[in-house]
Design a protein around this motif. Structure first.
Motif, short mmCIF file in Angstrom:
data_model
loop_
_atom_site.label_atom_id
_atom_site.label_comp_id
_atom_site.label_asym_id
_atom_site.label_seq_id
_atom_site.Cartn_x
_atom_site.Cartn_y
_atom_site.Cartn_z
N VAL A 1 0.19 1.76 -5.87
CA VAL A 1 0.98 2.08 -4.60
C VAL A 1 2.62 2.63 -4.48
CG1 VAL A 1 1.66 0.35 -3.08
CG2 VAL A 1 -0.56 0.10 -4.03
N ILE A 2 3.04 2.22 -5.65
CA ILE A 2 4.68 2.95 -5.23
C ILE A 2 4.58 4.65 -5.84
CG2 ILE A 2 6.98 3.30 -6.46
CD1 ILE A 2 6.85 -0.05 -6.91
N GLY A 3 3.32 4.46 -6.72
CA GLY A 3 3.27 6.23 -6.81
C GLY A 3 2.44 6.92 -5.92
N VAL B 1 -0.56 1.50 5.26
CA VAL B 1 0.61 0.35 6.06
C VAL B 1 1.70 0.05 5.63
CG1 VAL B 1 0.56 -2.24 5.96
CG2 VAL B 1 -1.52 -1.38 6.29
N ILE B 2 2.44 0.69 4.24
CA ILE B 2 3.65 0.46 3.68
C ILE B 2 4.64 1.81 4.51
CG2 ILE B 2 5.33 0.18 1.68
CD1 ILE B 2 3.90 -0.91 0.76
N MET C 1 -8.77 -0.66 -0.34
CA MET C 1 -7.94 -1.31 -0.33
C MET C 1 -6.17 -0.76 -0.79
SD MET C 1 -8.87 -4.68 -2.32
CE MET C 1 -7.36 -4.99 -3.25
N LEU C 2 -6.28 -0.42 -2.22
CA LEU C 2 -5.38 1.17 -2.04
C LEU C 2 -5.19 1.75 -0.68
CD1 LEU C 2 -3.75 1.51 -4.74
CD2 LEU C 2 -5.03 3.31 -5.55
N ALA C 3 -5.83 2.46 -0.37
CA ALA C 3 -5.61 3.02 1.09
C ALA C 3 -4.41 2.58 1.73
CB ALA C 3 -7.03 4.41 1.37
N THR D 1 -10.25 4.29 -9.62
CA THR D 1 -10.61 3.89 -7.92
C THR D 1 -12.50 5.37 -7.90
OG1 THR D 1 -9.09 5.75 -7.42
CG2 THR D 1 -8.47 3.75 -7.22
N PHE D 2 -12.82 5.47 -6.44
CA PHE D 2 -13.79 6.08 -6.21
C PHE D 2 -13.84 7.30 -7.48
CE2 PHE D 2 -16.92 8.08 -4.20
CZ PHE D 2 -18.37 7.04 -4.28
#
Lengths: 294, 304
Positions: A154-156, A78-79, A71-73, A234-235
């Motif tokens: 996400v911002i980082g 996308v942004i 999801m994070l990736a 995360t993984f």
């Protein structure tokens, strides 16, 4: 003295290049080798097994971490990639190049721990001042904007990945001739159509490799994610916390080997795909050019 | 809605559209979006480290105030020695990376056909794409007492006793830095060599210049901005990546990144911010010097 006069020197240099690549890859290959050993690291006997991989996939914690990572990736890609594209267009058009270059490339030079801790404290302070502001105004809508969460991670990660996407897209844009956009505009296309129908198809390989870059960078990133994430794993953070707390279990060898397998397969298939595509394109171009030539 | 905006002064528009529509205006502003984002969430937090570093430490957080306690804490303790030590080892790593990596960039530019150059450089992305932490962690089984290097050397009969300086020491950290950052000097060197046209090599041959003078007098000045950028990258990351000394280092192997993360674990946020501010000051000074000497925007000029 050119290389054709002394082919052995040329081969020696090639050998050195490949040796360096191989040396850089040695730890990864060694981990892959160990991960298939039933007796774990350092054992005298070597028995081939899939057992450790089976254990990884039956672990509920790891599967949840995998979902979060994906999801994070996807969100970051996308942004970040469209933003890098916008930045590259801006860089091409603007006359004062120093400021955008500095802003977009400086994150490359800031070490992960420094960036992570600076952002962590910044977000915490921002959150506190927003809560204070909300108290003054009598609302609580600001309270959870910059609490450590998915958003802060996400911002980082966007700040971390934008320089790479920017450079990759800029490299492919270097081959595009801006006269084509002018021609499209002269034919009556508006700015968006000129970009989407004329320019984008030509820089698509760069945009796609920027996407692949971003996904892999996010997947592999540990320091910034672990500092900025909210209540999820995360993984990589699961993997590292296992490594640091309980030492290397055979299972963690299997996990790191698996991450490496996926990354190498992804990069390998991108390289193969671009090679095949370049080959097909040049064949098509040759086929088109032939009647004219004869 | 399309007619509310007026024509900006000093800007000429085509005759058929005397006024900018709102979508055109938006379209112009959207290009500033990435820059605004970077200013908000990168430049401001980085500058704010200076402000937060003088705040007063409380039990679990910090409160506004002015104290130089955290700087004192950094400069008058073992932290400064560790920091300077890590600078020294980082410089050694930069030198090793340059010696090992830059010839590769020259070779790729000089002797490999234009179309194949990018693919050869892609080879160096391959190790770099596997998580850095996994690579660094994987160095442990390679360098350990009974690891790959020692067993191989013992089987070859070169050494009798296993080498113990390879891991949990400064040597280990330097090895880790070289293994992690070598691809970057190849990339930046490759970009930098764009400024050295291929005919330069032929001219040098015709004038009878040896490889050493060719390197010092011709290649080095032309490729200087890229080499400098790559070196600064490796130097600063050698100072700032906490995991290298954390995983590979022994006693005394502490760098700025590790000091900052340890301060955060100890809930001493002002100290962490002071370390960050010092690191940012170091980085900015280096980049400023580099820009003064070589004009760093030249690195990207072949691309535009």
């Amino acid at each position: 003295m050119d290389d054709y006069a002394n082919p052995w020197l040329h081969r020696l240099k090639w050998g050195y290049l490949l040796l360096v690549v191989l040396t850089l890859m040695t730890p990864v290959f060694y981990v892959m080798y160990v991960s298939f050993n039933a007796n774990g690291f350092g054992a005298n006997a070597y028995d081939f097994t899939w057992e450790w991989y089976r254990l990884v996939f039956s672990d509920e914690l790891l599967l949840g971490a995998l979902r979060w990572t994906l999801m994070l990736a996807v969100t970051v890609t996308v942004i970040a990639v469209p933003m890098a594209l916008l930045a590259a267009k801006h860089y091409k058009a603007t006359r004062n190049k120093l400021f955008p270059v500095f802003l977009l490339l400086a994150p490359l030079f800031v070490p992960p721990d420094i960036l992570g801790s600076a952002l962590l404290v910044f977000f915490k302070n921002l959150n506190l001042s927003l809560i204070w502001l909300g108290d003054q105004l009598g609302t609580s809508i600001f309270d959870s904007w910059f609490r450590l969460s998915f958003l802060t991670a996400v911002i980082g990660l966007i700040i971390y990945t934008i320089p790479y996407s920017f450079i990759v897209i800029l490299i492919t844009m270097g081959r595009y001739r801006p006269e084509q956009t002018e021609a499209a505009r002269a034919c009556g296309a508006n700015g968006w159509r000129a970009f989407w129908d004329i320019e984008f198809p030509q820089i698509r390989p760069g945009v796609l490799s920027a996407c692949a870059f971003t996904v892999i960078l996010v997947f592999n990133e540990y320091t910034r994610t672990s500092l900025l994430k909210g209540g999820f794993d995360t993984f990589t953070t699961v993997l590292i916390s296992q490594m640091l707390n309980t030492g290397m279990s055979p299972q963690s060898y299997a996990m790191s080997a698996m991450v490496s397998f996926v990354a190498i397969a992804l990069i390998g298939s991108i390289i193969l795909w671009t090679l095949i595509r370049a080959e097909t394109l040049s064949r098509v171009a040759r086929a088109k050019a032939e009647p004219v030539m004869s | 809605m399309a007619t509310v905006t007026t024509n900006p002064v000093g800007r000429t528009r085509p005759a058929d559209s005397p006024r900018e529509s709102w979508s055109e205006k938006l379209g112009r502003w959207v290009f500033y979006l990435p820059l605004i984002f970077m200013v908000l969430f990168f430049a401001i937090p980085m500058a704010a480290t200076v402000v937060f570093s003088v705040f007063e430490r409380t039990m679990f957080w910090m409160e506004p105030g002015f104290t130089l306690f955290s700087y004192e804490n950094f400069f008058f303790s073992a932290r400064l020695t560790n920091f300077l030590d890590s600078m020294k080892y980082s410089l050694i790593a930069v030198a090793i990376c340059f010696v090992l990596g830059f010839p590769i960039a020259v070779f790729v530019r000089k002797s490999i056909p234009q179309v194949a150059q990018h693919r050869v450089v892609l080879l160096f992305i391959l190790p770099f794409m596997v998580s850095e932490i996994i690579r660094v962690f994987a160095l442990r089984p390679v360098l350990q007492r009974n690891g790959l290097v020692n067993t191989t050397l013992q089987n070859l009969g070169l050494i009798d006793e296993p080498l113990t300086v390879l891991l949990y020491s400064h040597t280990g950290v330097v090895i880790g830095e070289v293994m992690s950052f070598l691809p970057f000097i190849v990339f930046s060197g490759f970009l930098a060599m764009e400024a050295v046209p291929k005919y330069i090599f032929e001219v040098c041959d015709d004038l009878g210049v040896g490889p050493w003078r060719r390197f010092c007098d011709v290649i080095l000045p032309l490729a200087a901005p890229g080499i400098f950028a790559g070196s600064v990258f490796i130097f600063v990351n050698g100072l700032g990546v906490a995991l290298l000394p954390n995983i590979l280092g022994g006693p005394g192997a502490v760098n700025a990144g590790l000091i900052a993360t340890q301060a955060i674990t100890a809930l001493d946020f002002p100290l962490a911010m002071a370390v960050s501010a010092i690191m940012m000051a170091t980085l900015m000074t280096l980049l400023w010097i580099g820009h003064r000497l070589f004009d760093l925007t030249r690195i990207l000029s072949p691309l535009s």
